[in-house]
Scaffold this motif. Structure first.
Motif: not given
Length: 889
Positions: A598-622
């Motif tokens: 998706s060009p505008h994805p909604v990131l949904v991390s599987l808590a909790r190991a996925g959460t730091p990765v989701g935050v980093l992916m969000r930061r990369w997109a920014q």
């Protein structure tokens, strides 16, 4: 011209000759439409559709085929992606079934129809007026309030598009509340006058949106001067002629003449006993029959609507000579078709593509049960729906048409009063009148069924919802009694009327600093806070309970591991050495998501190991694209599935097609399989579709997914620690005494560990390397996009092999990869660690933890992972060994 005919005559000629009304336009208009008269101060004539399934009995395949084909045209107009974002809205009562068939043709969009039936406890999301109708108030009652709030196209479906007033009223009301950029109007016939033709474009320009029109045929009605008055006079004359007949019964079939509001009986019929004074028909309930019973072998249903070439064929509108009334001692057979539990009976509160899948699966058995209740010698069978309940009877009729050796037709009852004239050139030949039987909001009144009386049906199947199954239905002058006068067999099928459950509103996501040490914009936790509940248990006690089957691992929490100073130093060293590698993988997996998902994805991390990765992916997109992506964390539990309430919250606030589930790494792929099965079950239970179970991970050493940053098994430093690298949030908890049916799963916020928290340090260290790896990410992403990334599941195969080689015989006790091995050492009772020969610094922390817990590390020459952790296979407290006799803890 191939006209829809009654006995060889166009069914609009009677009105056309008397009032001078003309149909002008496409040649097929007279195939699609007949004419009738009604008492209405604004418009005396009525366009009667031969293919809508409302007033005129018609083959259900023809009826469904027209709507389905229009839906296919809409999908071609919008394209697949826009169709997936669309919502289809049909108009009550006439176009509820047509709109639903259009939604089926689009296939990707949910459906909602307006209603004139208020439902207690369901909030109104809008409403509008139908200016030329005898009953004008339309309500919108979606179960999901967000259904109309999206930005995708709104597809509005009505049987005819005449003045355009109804559509404009709808768009105006909804656009004020939920503005969007595109609307599509769909109708069987576009009958606008020249004066009305430009109004749609003007209105579109006024609201700044695009409005398209899709119709099966177009034309206009030419009305001579004074037609309204002449029509009213004609209706009044026939009304006065029939007024002396009295009663509600239809005309005697030997000479069916004009009826309004009651049939005109001949002398013989007038001398007959008053039917209303007799007892109602006897209701019998049949046991649930064998779906493959005496009606014969079912023929497969067609995969697409039949071509619509000849509307006047054997199953069309032509009618045999009417037969006489049937004795009043007819029995009405009631059959339980076993409508699927919690499946909506129509689109009053919304109907999703997932609901359609459930219905498609259930239809063959339901139609077979109907067939069992019909007489074997029946050659003409009619399915009669009920006002707004058009779609379910239509689908049942179409399925029945495939499995019985008889002609099947379909129509529905209506609240619209129309003059009936028994003339081949008139569209409404006969009318049955009966009292309303669904306790309508607008009070008691008459209801009607057209062209049923005298039609020679061997059986009529009345399909109603249970709201309409009232004493009035079974009264001496009720619908069942009226039908029994004109057919030897009446079958009643009652469908449960779907009423949405209204659980307590799910709360907004928890955010830092109140819950977690992450900044509030970095992640929203779709969890409930259980910080005040004691959930921790000693590791050995938990392991014994889990392996004995006495408890599930998600019902308690391990005591949080407090790292030694030496171990903390190892973490910081590993983070410094792996930061570039992590940044590269984060950038690559994010680029894959933006390019493919998706060009505008909604990131949904599987808590909790996925959460730091989701935050980093969000930061990369920014960092790379200036995107501000929404990011949430949800719970998934092996053996219990994903948090369904979290999915409901996400579906209510975002397009499920935009949701991308994120995890840290794959081991053997158990969570990948768990998520796939959980999404399938959720679609079946809730009818909400669009969620893609394909997980995006930083590392995929098990080759279980196709969206990843790397497939190397290396140390991801966030795996070294527990809550202190995951926002101070615990593992998720699912326990029945703490998590109710309308609650999110739970977790704890360890505020007391703030002094040891390195969650933000980990994120900042990786994000700081983004500029340095930017070019490398571009190269890697291109390589991955061009590569064959089909999962091989080699990790799962390796785990099965190891499980057998080491005598464990349970793949759940084999945890492959650096991350999973670390979890074994931190949270479970480990038996031994298998390490790939020559593995270096990636395993320093593993070796230290193993030394602290007295667990042997065994080097293996050929291992598909850097390391594998083996949980003790026969653990009980006090036991000491692999056989349950010799383990040191």
């Amino acid at each position: 011209m191939n006209k829809a005919v009654n006995d060889g005559v166009w069914s609009g000629s009677w009105v056309a000759e008397r009032l001078g009304v003309e149909l002008l336009g496409d040649p097929e208009l007279t195939d699609l439409l007949g004419l009738a008269l009604r008492r209405n101060p604004k418009r005396a004539h009525l366009l009667v559709s031969n293919v809508l399934g409302k007033h005129v009995p018609q083959s259900p395949t023809v009826v469904y085929g027209y709507g389905f084909t229009l839906g296919r045209r809409v999908r071609e107009l919008l394209g697949t992606e826009e169709s997936r974002r669309a919502v289809v809205l049909g108009y009550a009562e006439t176009a509820t079934g047509l709109g639903h068939a259009v939604a089926d043709g689009i296939a990707l969009a949910p459906y909602l129809h307006s209603t004139r039936r208020p439902v207690p406890g369901v909030a109104t999301a809008g409403g509008f007026e139908e200016s030329h109708s005898h009953a004008t108030s339309h309500l919108l009652l979606p179960e999901n309030p967000a259904l109309l709030a999206g930005e995708g196209p709104l597809v509005l479906v009505d049987d005819e598009f005449s003045t355009g007033n109804t559509v404009l009223n709808t768009i105006r009301d909804l656009h004020e509340r939920y503005p969007r950029g595109r609307y599509v109007v769909v109708a069987l016939v576009d009958m606008r006058s020249a004066a009305d033709a430009g109004r749609l474009d003007e209105f579109a320009a006024e609201i700044g949106a695009r409005v398209d029109l899709v119709a099966a045929a177009s034309g206009t009605v030419r009305l001579p001067a004074g037609v309204l008055e002449k029509g009213q006079e004609l209706v009044a004359r026939y009304e006065s002629e029939s007024a002396g007949s009295g009663g509600r019964s239809s005309a005697a079939p030997s000479r069916l003449v004009a009826q309004f509001p009651a049939p005109l009986k001949d002398k013989d019929a007038a001398a007959a006993p008053d039917a209303s004074a007799e007892a109602p028909p006897i209701i019998e309930t049949t046991p649930s029959p064998n779906p493959l019973g005496a009606r014969g072998t079912a023929r497969p249903a067609p995969t697409a609507p039949h071509p619509i070439d000849n509307l006047s064929g054997a199953r069309g509108t032509a009618r045999p000579a009417p037969t006489g009334p049937h004795p009043k001692n007819n029995r009405v057979i009631q059959v339980d078709i076993r409508w699927p539990k919690n499946l909506p009976d129509g689109g009053r509160h919304g109907f999703t593509p997932g609901h359609r899948i459930r219905l498609d699966r259930a239809l063959p058995a339901m139609a077979a049960r109907l067939a069992e209740a019909l007489p074997e010698d029946a050659t003409r069978i009619h399915i009669l729906g009920f006002e707004e309940l058009m779609y379910a009877p239509l689908r049942l009729a179409r399925e029945l048409e495939q499995i019985v050796d008889a002609g099947v037709t379909y129509s529905t009852t209506t609240r619209s009063p129309v003059l009936a004239v028994d003339d081949p050139g008139y569209a409404i030949r006969t009318r049955l009148t009966f009292p309303a039987h669904d306790t309508p909001a607008d009070g008691p009144g008459d209801r009607y069924a057209y062209n049923i009386a005298g039609a020679g049906f061997d059986a009529v199947v009345a399909v109603l919802d249970d709201t309409a199954d009232t004493p009035e239905l079974r009264a001496p002058d009720g619908l069942l009694a009226r039908l029994a006068e004109h057919t030897p067999h009446v079958v009643l099928a009652v469908i449960p009327s779907y009423v949405p459950e209204r659980p307590a509103m799910l709360p907004d996501p928890l955010r830092g600093p109140a819950f977690s040490s992450y900044a509030p914009e970095e992640v929203g936790w779709l969890l409930q806070d259980l910080s005040d509940v004691t959930l921790e248990a000693p590791t050995e006690e938990r392991e014994e309970a889990i392996q004995s089957g006495g408890a599930h691992y998600a019902e308690s929490l391990p005591v949080e591991y407090q790292p030694s100073e030496q171990y903390q130093q190892l973490f910081h060293t590993a983070l410094d050495e792996a930061a570039d590698r992590l940044a590269l993988a984060v950038g690559a997996v994010t680029e894959l998501v933006l390019a493919e998902r998706s060009p505008h994805p909604v990131l949904v991390s599987l808590a909790r190991a996925g959460t730091p990765v989701g935050v980093l992916m969000r930061r990369w997109a920014q960092h790379r694209h200036g995107l501000d992506l929404p990011h949430y964390a949800v719970s998934i539990v092996r053996g219990r599935g994903i948090d369904a309430n979290a999915l409901r919250w996400l579906a209510a606030h975002h397009d499920p097609a935009d949701v991308v589930f994120v995890d840290g790494w794959t081991g053997k792929g158990a969570i990948t399989r768990e998520l796939t099965e959980a999404i399938r079950e959720f679609e079946e239970s809730d009818g909400i579709t669009g969620f893609d179970p394909e997980i995006a991970v930083l590392a995929d050493p098990g080759s279980c997914v196709k969206t990843y940053g790397t497939r190397e098994d290396f140390l991801i430093p966030s795996a070294c620690l527990n809550s202190t690298v995951s926002g101070l949030i615990s593992r998720t908890v699912l326990r029945s005494d703490l998590v109710g049916p309308h609650d999110f799963h739970g977790a704890k916020f360890y505020r007391e560990l703030a002094g040891a928290d390195v969650s933000v340090d980990f994120l900042d260290a990786v994000a700081a390397r983004f500029p340095e790896v930017s070019d490398a990410v571009t190269v890697l992403a291109k390589e991955l996009l061009a590569a064959d990334r089909t999962p091989t599941w080699e990790g799962w195969a390796a785990v099965e092999r190891i499980s057998e080689e080491y005598g464990i015989h349970d793949v759940n006790l084999v945890k492959p990869g650096v991350g999973e091995t670390t979890r074994v050492l931190l949270r479970r009772v480990p038996w031994k660690i298998l390490a790939r020969a020559g593995a270096g610094a990636d395993l320093d922390h593993v070796r230290l933890l193993a030394e602290q817990r007295g667990v042997p590390v065994e080097e293996v020459a050929e291992l598909p992972y850097t390391c594998v952790g083996l949980i003790h296979p026969k653990y009980t407290r006090g036991a000491t060994g692999a056989d349950g006799k010799a383990v040191a803890v």
